[in-house]
Write an enzyme that holds these catalytic residues in place. Structure first.
Site, PDB file in Angstrom:
ATOM      1  N   THR A  28       0.844  -1.206   0.000  1.00  0.00           N
ATOM      2  CA  THR A  28       0.000   0.000   0.000  1.00  0.00           C
ATOM      3  C   THR A  28       0.876   1.251   0.000  1.00  0.00           C
ATOM      4  O   THR A  28       1.922   1.273   0.653  1.00  0.00           O
ATOM      5  CB  THR A  28      -0.890  -0.015   1.261  1.00  0.00           C
ATOM      6  N   SER A  30       2.196   5.114  -2.203  1.00  0.00           N
ATOM      7  CA  SER A  30       2.480   5.665  -3.528  1.00  0.00           C
ATOM      8  C   SER A  30       3.485   4.807  -4.302  1.00  0.00           C
ATOM      9  O   SER A  30       3.382   4.674  -5.524  1.00  0.00           O
ATOM     10  CB  SER A  30       2.989   7.106  -3.406  1.00  0.00           C
ATOM     11  N   THR A  31       4.438   4.188  -3.602  1.00  0.00           N
ATOM     12  CA  THR A  31       5.419   3.348  -4.301  1.00  0.00           C
ATOM     13  C   THR A  31       4.752   2.041  -4.746  1.00  0.00           C
ATOM     14  O   THR A  31       4.955   1.585  -5.881  1.00  0.00           O
ATOM     15  CB  THR A  31       6.631   3.054  -3.389  1.00  0.00           C
ATOM     16  N   GLY A  95       3.749   1.698   7.728  1.00  0.00           N
ATOM     17  CA  GLY A  95       2.477   2.079   8.326  1.00  0.00           C
ATOM     18  C   GLY A  95       2.137   3.542   8.162  1.00  0.00           C
ATOM     19  O   GLY A  95       1.130   4.007   8.693  1.00  0.00           O
ATOM     20  N   GLY A  96       2.969   4.263   7.397  1.00  0.00           N
ATOM     21  CA  GLY A  96       2.646   5.670   7.114  1.00  0.00           C
ATOM     22  C   GLY A  96       1.266   5.798   6.481  1.00  0.00           C
ATOM     23  O   GLY A  96       0.560   6.779   6.685  1.00  0.00           O
ATOM     24  N   GLU A 103      -0.331  -5.454   5.986  1.00  0.00           N
ATOM     25  CA  GLU A 103       0.994  -5.547   5.349  1.00  0.00           C
ATOM     26  C   GLU A 103       1.852  -6.575   6.070  1.00  0.00           C
ATOM     27  O   GLU A 103       2.557  -7.377   5.445  1.00  0.00           O
ATOM     28  CB  GLU A 103       1.681  -4.183   5.362  1.00  0.00           C
TER      29      GLU A 103
HETATM   30  C1  5RP Z   1       1.621   2.030   4.140  1.00  0.00           C
HETATM   31  C2  5RP Z   1       3.097   1.834   4.128  1.00  0.00           C
HETATM   32  C3  5RP Z   1       3.846   2.404   2.970  1.00  0.00           C
HETATM   33  O1  5RP Z   1       4.615   1.388   2.408  1.00  0.00           O
HETATM   34  C4  5RP Z   1       4.752   3.506   3.442  1.00  0.00           C
HETATM   35  O2  5RP Z   1       3.964   4.462   4.141  1.00  0.00           O
HETATM   36  C5  5RP Z   1       5.492   4.175   2.293  1.00  0.00           C
HETATM   37  O3  5RP Z   1       4.592   4.910   1.538  1.00  0.00           O
HETATM   38  P1  5RP Z   1       5.007   5.594   0.158  1.00  0.00           P
HETATM   39  O4  5RP Z   1       5.297   4.487  -0.797  1.00  0.00           O
HETATM   40  O5  5RP Z   1       3.785   6.387  -0.219  1.00  0.00           O
HETATM   41  O6  5RP Z   1       6.208   6.458   0.410  1.00  0.00           O
HETATM   42  O7  5RP Z   1       3.682   1.265   4.995  1.00  0.00           O
HETATM   43  O8  5RP Z   1       1.052   1.576   5.336  1.00  0.00           O
END
Ligand code: 5RP
Length: 218
Positions: A28, A30-31, A95-96, A103
Site C-alpha cells: 500500500t 504511492s510506491t 504504516g505511514g 501488510e
Molecule cells: C503504508 C506503508 C507504505 O509502504 C509507506 O507508508 C510508504 O509509503 P510511500 O510508498 O507512499 O512512500 O507502509 O502503510
C-alpha cells in the site's frame, strides 16, 4: 530525479521478480501504486494478487488483476511493498499509510519480500519517522501511557480509522537501536494490534531508486 521518479524506477525493477502463474502480495502507498501500474503491463502473467489494503484491492481490480483472499491462496511466493524507513539490515518502519497490520500479515505469509523505495528512505538508525501502531480504540490511552514509559511521544492520527476499524498512534522520539527487541516488546502491550517495525520478518531485498539507478540491498 524527483522522489516520485525514483519510487517508480524501484517499482519497475521489482517486476523482474514476478513469475508466470503466480499470485503476488501487493502493498500500500504511492510506491506500491507504481508497482500496481507496472503490473498492468504483465497482468496476463498473473493468477491474481493479495492486497494489503482496501485501497490496493480497488486499484488492482481497476487494472483487471483478480484480487484473492489470503485464506484461499496459502503462502505467497512474493510480496512487494514500500516503506517509510529502511536500514541496510533490511529492517523497516512501515504504516505511514495506516495499512501496517495487513501488510505484516501478507509479508509473514510470503516467501520473498521485496521492499521498494526512493533512496531518501535509507537510514542508519530507525526512528526519525514516527513509528505507527495500530491500536484497539478502547486501549488508546492505556497504550499511549505505556509508550511514554518507553520514552516515546505518541500522537493519535487524527480523523483516521484503519481498514480493521482501529486507530493509529504515531510514536515520535524513538531512537530504535534494537528493532527486533522493540518490535516484540510493543506487540506485548495489551491493545496493540500491530506495530510498524518490520524486523522479525525484515525485507529480503531492498530496491532503492536513486540518481545513479536502482540500488539493490540484500
Ligand atoms: C503504508 C506503508 C507504505 O509502504 C509507506 O507508508 C510508504 O509509503 P510511500 O510508498 O507512499 O512512500 O507502509 O502503510
Amino acid at each position: 530525479m524527483t522522489p516520485d521518479e525514483k519510487k517508480k524506477a524501484a517499482a519497475l525493477a521489482a517486476l523482474e521478480y514476478v513469475e508466470s502463474g503466480w499470485v503476488v502480495g501487493v502493498g500500500t502507498g504511492s510506491t506500491a501504486n507504481h508497482f500496481i501500474d507496472a503490473l498492468a503491463r504483465i497482468k496476463g502473467k498473473l493468477d491474481g494478487a493479495v492486497a494489503s489494503s482496501n485501497a490496493t484491492a480497488e486499484r488492482l481490480k481497476k487494472i483487471g488483476v483478480p484480487v484473492l483472499e489470503l485464506n484461499a491462496t496459502g503462502d505467497l511466493p512474493l510480496y512487494v511493498d514500500g516503506a517509510d524507513e529502511a536500514t541496510r539490515h533490511l529492517h523497516l518502519i512501515k504504516g505511514g499509510g495506516g495499512a501496517l497490520t495487513r501488510e505484516k500479515i501478507v509479508a509473514a505469509a510470503s516467501r520473498k519480500f521485496i521492499c521498494i523505495a526512493d533512496d531518501s528512505k535509507l537510514v542508519d538508525t530507525l526512528g526519525r519517522f514516527p513509528l505507527p501502531l495500530e491500536v484497539i480504540p478502547m486501549a488508546r490511552s492505556y497504550v499511549a501511557r505505556q509508550l511514554v514509559k518507553l520514552g516515546g511521544a505518541p500522537a493519535l492520527r487524527e480523523k483516521f480509522t484503519t481498514d480493521n476499524g482501529n486507530v493509529i498512534l504515531d510514536v515520535h522520539n524513538l531512537k530504535i537501536l534494537n528493532p527486533v527487541e522493540l518490535e516484540e516488546k510493543l506487540d506485548h502491550i495489551a491493545g496493540v494490534v500491530t506495530n510498524g517495525l518490520f524486523a522479525r520478518r525484515p525485507a529480503d531485498v531492498l530496491l532503492l531508486g536513486s540518481d545513479q539507478g536502482v540500488k539493490r540491498v540484500t
